[in-house]
Design a protein around this motif. Structure first.
Motif, PDB file in Angstrom:
ATOM      1  N   THR A 148      -3.128  -4.729   3.697  1.00  0.00           N
ATOM      2  CA  THR A 148      -2.822  -5.120   2.317  1.00  0.00           C
ATOM      3  C   THR A 148      -4.092  -5.308   1.514  1.00  0.00           C
ATOM      4  N   GLY A 149      -5.209  -5.565   2.201  1.00  0.00           N
ATOM      5  CA  GLY A 149      -6.457  -5.815   1.500  1.00  0.00           C
ATOM      6  C   GLY A 149      -6.535  -7.249   1.028  1.00  0.00           C
ATOM      7  N   ASP A 150      -7.603  -7.555   0.270  1.00  0.00           N
ATOM      8  CA  ASP A 150      -7.735  -8.899  -0.281  1.00  0.00           C
ATOM      9  C   ASP A 150      -6.724  -9.070  -1.426  1.00  0.00           C
ATOM     10  N   GLU A 151      -6.779 -10.177  -2.120  1.00  0.00           N
ATOM     11  CA  GLU A 151      -5.775 -10.472  -3.147  1.00  0.00           C
ATOM     12  C   GLU A 151      -5.714  -9.391  -4.234  1.00  0.00           C
ATOM     13  N   ALA A 152      -6.859  -8.999  -4.759  1.00  0.00           N
ATOM     14  CA  ALA A 152      -6.889  -7.973  -5.813  1.00  0.00           C
ATOM     15  C   ALA A 152      -6.392  -6.631  -5.284  1.00  0.00           C
ATOM     16  N   GLN A 153      -6.757  -6.305  -4.067  1.00  0.00           N
ATOM     17  CA  GLN A 153      -6.332  -5.044  -3.468  1.00  0.00           C
ATOM     18  C   GLN A 153      -4.828  -5.048  -3.194  1.00  0.00           C
ATOM     19  N   ALA A 154      -4.317  -6.189  -2.782  1.00  0.00           N
ATOM     20  CA  ALA A 154      -2.874  -6.310  -2.548  1.00  0.00           C
ATOM     21  C   ALA A 154      -2.110  -6.133  -3.861  1.00  0.00           C
ATOM     22  N   LYS A 155      -2.640  -6.691  -4.947  1.00  0.00           N
ATOM     23  CA  LYS A 155      -1.978  -6.542  -6.254  1.00  0.00           C
ATOM     24  C   LYS A 155      -1.908  -5.080  -6.667  1.00  0.00           C
ATOM     25  N   GLU A 156      -2.969  -4.330  -6.402  1.00  0.00           N
ATOM     26  CA  GLU A 156      -2.950  -2.901  -6.722  1.00  0.00           C
ATOM     27  C   GLU A 156      -1.910  -2.177  -5.883  1.00  0.00           C
ATOM     28  N   GLN A 157      -1.774  -2.576  -4.625  1.00  0.00           N
ATOM     29  CA  GLN A 157      -0.782  -1.944  -3.760  1.00  0.00           C
ATOM     30  C   GLN A 157       0.629  -2.216  -4.282  1.00  0.00           C
ATOM     31  N   VAL A 158       0.866  -3.440  -4.732  1.00  0.00           N
ATOM     32  CA  VAL A 158       2.166  -3.787  -5.322  1.00  0.00           C
ATOM     33  C   VAL A 158       2.440  -2.887  -6.529  1.00  0.00           C
ATOM     34  N   LYS A 159       1.440  -2.718  -7.382  1.00  0.00           N
ATOM     35  CA  LYS A 159       1.597  -1.875  -8.579  1.00  0.00           C
ATOM     36  C   LYS A 159       1.906  -0.430  -8.198  1.00  0.00           C
ATOM     37  N   LEU A 160       1.246   0.063  -7.169  1.00  0.00           N
ATOM     38  CA  LEU A 160       1.497   1.435  -6.726  1.00  0.00           C
ATOM     39  C   LEU A 160       2.946   1.617  -6.276  1.00  0.00           C
ATOM     40  N   HIS A 161       3.437   0.698  -5.465  1.00  0.00           N
ATOM     41  CA  HIS A 161       4.834   0.780  -5.012  1.00  0.00           C
ATOM     42  C   HIS A 161       5.793   0.670  -6.198  1.00  0.00           C
ATOM     43  N   SER A 162       5.500  -0.243  -7.102  1.00  0.00           N
ATOM     44  CA  SER A 162       6.361  -0.447  -8.265  1.00  0.00           C
ATOM     45  C   SER A 162       6.356   0.776  -9.178  1.00  0.00           C
TER      46      SER A 162
END
Length: 163
Positions: free
Chosen positions: A49-63
């Motif tokens: 998932t990565g760090d917090e900022a990286q996890a947020k980007e992953q969420v955006k990609l899925h969304s």
């Protein structure tokens, strides 16, 4: 997903670049190519998932993938993409809203219940369902479901748009 582990800076820079390319392709109506870019970005996470900022980007990609799947009327895949986003960040409004839209399109008692739950969670966490968003909450017959109409807040702001 495995425990949070910061991705290398160069890997994350490539992820962001792929995401931005996908966003441009989406804006140009090139949905399949946008999916390709977003999938390439997600592949770079390699199960992390990565760090917090990286996890947020992953969420955006899925969304963002979910939005494309909705446009392509691939509603089960849209729901699955939202589930992936929400497994990382259960509070993400856009993923919840998109899952509600996908579930309404799929139909069936389980999906309709999930759509209602998602709208309630958005509102309970301070999110607003404006008129534009409420108009997107349609049943397969096109009518806004009465129970969702009652749950949807009138007002400004909302959860639409790409991340």
């Amino acid at each position: 997903m495995s425990a949070a582990k910061t991705l290398p800076e160069t890997t994350f820079a490539e992820i962001v670049q792929q995401k931005q390319l996908g966003n441009k392709l989406f804006s140009a109506g090139r949905y399949h190519q946008a999916l390709d870019r977003w999938n390439a970005a997600l592949d770079a996470y390699e199960g992390q998932t990565g760090d917090e900022a990286q996890a947020k980007e992953q969420v955006k990609l899925h969304s963002n993938k979910a939005e494309v799947y909705i446009k392509l009327e691939r509603f089960e895949e849209a729901r699955d993409a939202c589930d992936a986003a929400l497994s990382i960040d259960a509070a993400d409004y856009k993923a919840r809203f998109r899952r509600a839209r996908a579930c309404l399109a799929i139909g069936g008692p389980t999906e309709l219940t999930q759509a209602m739950e998602d709208i309630k969670v958005i509102q309970a966490n301070g999110g607003k369902i404006g008129e534009r968003e409420a108009a997107l909450l349609k049943s397969p017959t096109g009518a806004l479901l009465p129970s969702l109409a009652a749950a949807a807040c009138a007002g400004k702001g909302g959860v639409g748009g790409l991340a």
